[in-house]
Design a protein around this motif. Structure first.
Motif, PDB file in Angstrom:
ATOM      1  N   UNK A  69      -4.796  -6.359 -14.615  1.00 48.34           N
ATOM      2  CA  UNK A  69      -4.922  -4.958 -14.557  1.00 48.34           C
ATOM      3  C   UNK A  69      -5.088  -4.008 -13.369  1.00 48.34           C
ATOM      4  N   UNK A  70      -6.548  -5.405 -12.719  1.00 48.38           N
ATOM      5  CA  UNK A  70      -7.132  -4.703 -11.669  1.00 48.38           C
ATOM      6  C   UNK A  70      -6.500  -4.341 -10.495  1.00 48.38           C
ATOM      7  N   UNK A  71      -7.291  -4.244  -9.387  1.00 51.52           N
ATOM      8  CA  UNK A  71      -6.915  -3.198  -8.592  1.00 51.52           C
ATOM      9  C   UNK A  71      -6.578  -4.057  -7.074  1.00 51.52           C
ATOM     10  N   UNK A  72      -6.459  -5.582  -6.878  1.00 51.81           N
ATOM     11  CA  UNK A  72      -6.134  -5.100  -5.962  1.00 51.81           C
ATOM     12  C   UNK A  72      -4.816  -4.896  -5.328  1.00 51.81           C
ATOM     13  N   UNK A  73      -3.703  -5.748  -6.637  1.00 46.66           N
ATOM     14  CA  UNK A  73      -2.579  -5.658  -6.466  1.00 46.66           C
ATOM     15  C   UNK A  73      -2.221  -3.779  -6.161  1.00 46.66           C
ATOM     16  N   UNK A  74      -2.815  -3.210  -6.364  1.00 48.20           N
ATOM     17  CA  UNK A  74      -2.735  -1.646  -6.252  1.00 48.20           C
ATOM     18  C   UNK A  74      -2.778  -0.852  -4.884  1.00 48.20           C
ATOM     19  N   UNK A  75      -3.477  -1.257  -4.356  1.00 44.19           N
ATOM     20  CA  UNK A  75      -3.773  -1.032  -2.703  1.00 44.19           C
ATOM     21  C   UNK A  75      -2.367  -0.522  -1.766  1.00 44.19           C
ATOM     22  N   UNK A  76      -1.701  -1.769  -2.225  1.00 45.28           N
ATOM     23  CA  UNK A  76      -0.808  -1.715  -0.900  1.00 45.28           C
ATOM     24  C   UNK A  76       0.492  -0.684  -1.564  1.00 45.28           C
ATOM     25  N   UNK A  77       0.798  -1.155  -2.656  1.00 38.60           N
ATOM     26  CA  UNK A  77       1.605   0.406  -3.231  1.00 38.60           C
ATOM     27  C   UNK A  77       1.271   1.777  -3.381  1.00 38.60           C
ATOM     28  N   UNK A  78      -0.480   1.640  -3.505  1.00 37.38           N
ATOM     29  CA  UNK A  78      -0.668   3.207  -3.239  1.00 37.38           C
ATOM     30  C   UNK A  78      -0.390   4.136  -2.018  1.00 37.38           C
ATOM     31  N   UNK A  79      -0.505   2.455  -1.128  1.00 32.98           N
ATOM     32  CA  UNK A  79      -0.646   3.358   0.497  1.00 32.98           C
ATOM     33  C   UNK A  79       0.525   3.558   0.697  1.00 32.98           C
ATOM     34  N   UNK A  80       2.027   2.427   0.054  1.00 33.59           N
ATOM     35  CA  UNK A  80       3.001   3.305   0.674  1.00 33.59           C
ATOM     36  C   UNK A  80       3.744   4.142   0.116  1.00 33.59           C
ATOM     37  N   UNK A  81       2.802   4.727  -0.750  1.00 33.88           N
ATOM     38  CA  UNK A  81       3.732   5.987  -1.649  1.00 33.88           C
ATOM     39  C   UNK A  81       3.146   7.098  -1.063  1.00 33.88           C
ATOM     40  N   UNK A  82       1.897   7.363  -0.984  1.00 33.84           N
ATOM     41  CA  UNK A  82       1.022   8.032  -0.922  1.00 33.84           C
ATOM     42  C   UNK A  82       1.039   8.722   1.412  1.00 33.84           C
ATOM     43  N   UNK A  83       1.697   7.776   1.686  1.00 32.51           N
ATOM     44  CA  UNK A  83       2.213   8.143   3.554  1.00 32.51           C
ATOM     45  C   UNK A  83       2.295   9.328   3.908  1.00 32.51           C
ATOM     46  N   UNK A  84       2.059   9.648   4.465  1.00 27.21           N
ATOM     47  CA  UNK A  84       1.685  11.874   4.688  1.00 27.21           C
ATOM     48  C   UNK A  84       1.608  12.574   4.496  1.00 27.21           C
ATOM     49  N   UNK A  85       0.549  12.472   3.540  1.00 28.93           N
ATOM     50  CA  UNK A  85       0.262  13.229   2.292  1.00 28.93           C
ATOM     51  C   UNK A  85      -0.859  13.542   2.301  1.00 28.93           C
ATOM     52  N   UNK A  86      -0.813  14.002   1.884  1.00 26.30           N
ATOM     53  CA  UNK A  86      -2.624  14.906   1.857  1.00 26.30           C
ATOM     54  C   UNK A  86      -3.586  14.385   1.503  1.00 26.30           C
TER      55      UNK A  86
END
Length: 263
Positions: A69-86
């Motif tokens: 459940x840890x954060x390592x696997x979350x970083x890249x998907x989260x950045x991909x989902x929020x690119x261009x957002x404030x």
């Protein structure tokens, strides 16, 4: 009314007070979770649940759930989902995803034991199921990394929506199927003991707090330690494959012990 006026006028003191409140709340949550983790050095199984089952320490539970459940696997998907957002959108999306994840894990822990009893599913079988899923998903990830087919985050073609907080961010990026299986197993092993249940709950809250913090600083983390995280992701994937095999073998051993018992 005054608060709304300050918000509309962009009063910097108002935003500073909001950030200070969030920082204090985050610090309190982390301190509470850490205190639970350090105060419970041992987590023994509940009597009468699985007689030959293992005894888990709090550190071992933390490491296992951190891998799932840890954060390592979350970083890249989260950045991909929020690119261009404030930044405000990213903070709200991360907060909602963590709330959805916490609700799902709490529901799994509360209802998991009763569902096992109602459907007559033994604890070793549930652990075996989680081990198989973990092994297959981790093996697929390692194979993708070995041939270099992992896709980098791509800019979104349209403004991201808050619906992303539920899926795919909370499910299945943060709350994985094998992570749910692990939470149910640990909650079942805790039985009705308050100290053991508090230990499992505190560890889950600590990991979710780490996930939330990682999402808030995802771009900065990837910018400065992105290469090191790629190496760590490979090590993490291999570790998850080995952990999946270990859970499978241990579950099969427990199933064999039950099969040898006289009726």
């Amino acid at each position: 009314m005054a608060i709304a006026t300050c918000y509309c006028n962009g009063d910097p003191k108002f935003f500073a007070r909001r950030r200070l409140g969030r920082n204090r709340l985050t610090s309190l949550c982390l301190m509470a979770a850490l205190s639970v983790l350090l105060a419970m050095p041992a987590f023994a199984q509940a009597s009468g649940t699985v007689a030959e089952g293992p005894e888990f320490g709090a550190r071992k539970i933390f490491l296992m759930l951190f891998l799932m459940l840890g954060p390592i696997k979350i970083l890249v998907p989260f950045v991909g989902m929020t690119q261009g957002s404030d930044p405000a959108f990213r903070r709200t999306l991360a907060r909602r995803a963590i709330l959805f994840s916490a609700a799902a894990l709490a529901l799994a822990g509360l209802l998991g034991r009763s569902m096992l009893e109602n459907f007559e599913i033994s604890l070793p079988v549930l652990a075996l199921t989680g081990g198989v899923i973990l092994f297959l998903v981790a093996l697929q990830t390692v194979l993708q990394q070995s041939v270099g087919t992992a896709n980098p985050p791509k800019p979104v073609s349209q403004p991201p929506d808050f619906k992303l907080a539920f899926t795919p961010l909370a499910f299945p990026t943060i709350v994985t199927p094998y992570g749910i299986a692990a939470v149910i197993v640990f909650a079942t092993l805790a039985g009705n003991r308050y100290d053991a249940e508090l230990t499992v709950g505190g560890i889950v809250l600590l990991i979710l707090a780490l996930d939330w913090t990682a999402m808030l600083f995802a771009e900065t983390i990837l910018k400065f330690v992105g290469t090191a995280l790629q190496v760590f992701a490979v090590v993490l994937g291999v570790t998850q494959v080995a952990l999946g095999l270990q859970v499978i073998l241990h579950s099969l051993a427990m199933i064999g012990v039950f099969a040898e018992r006289p009726i």
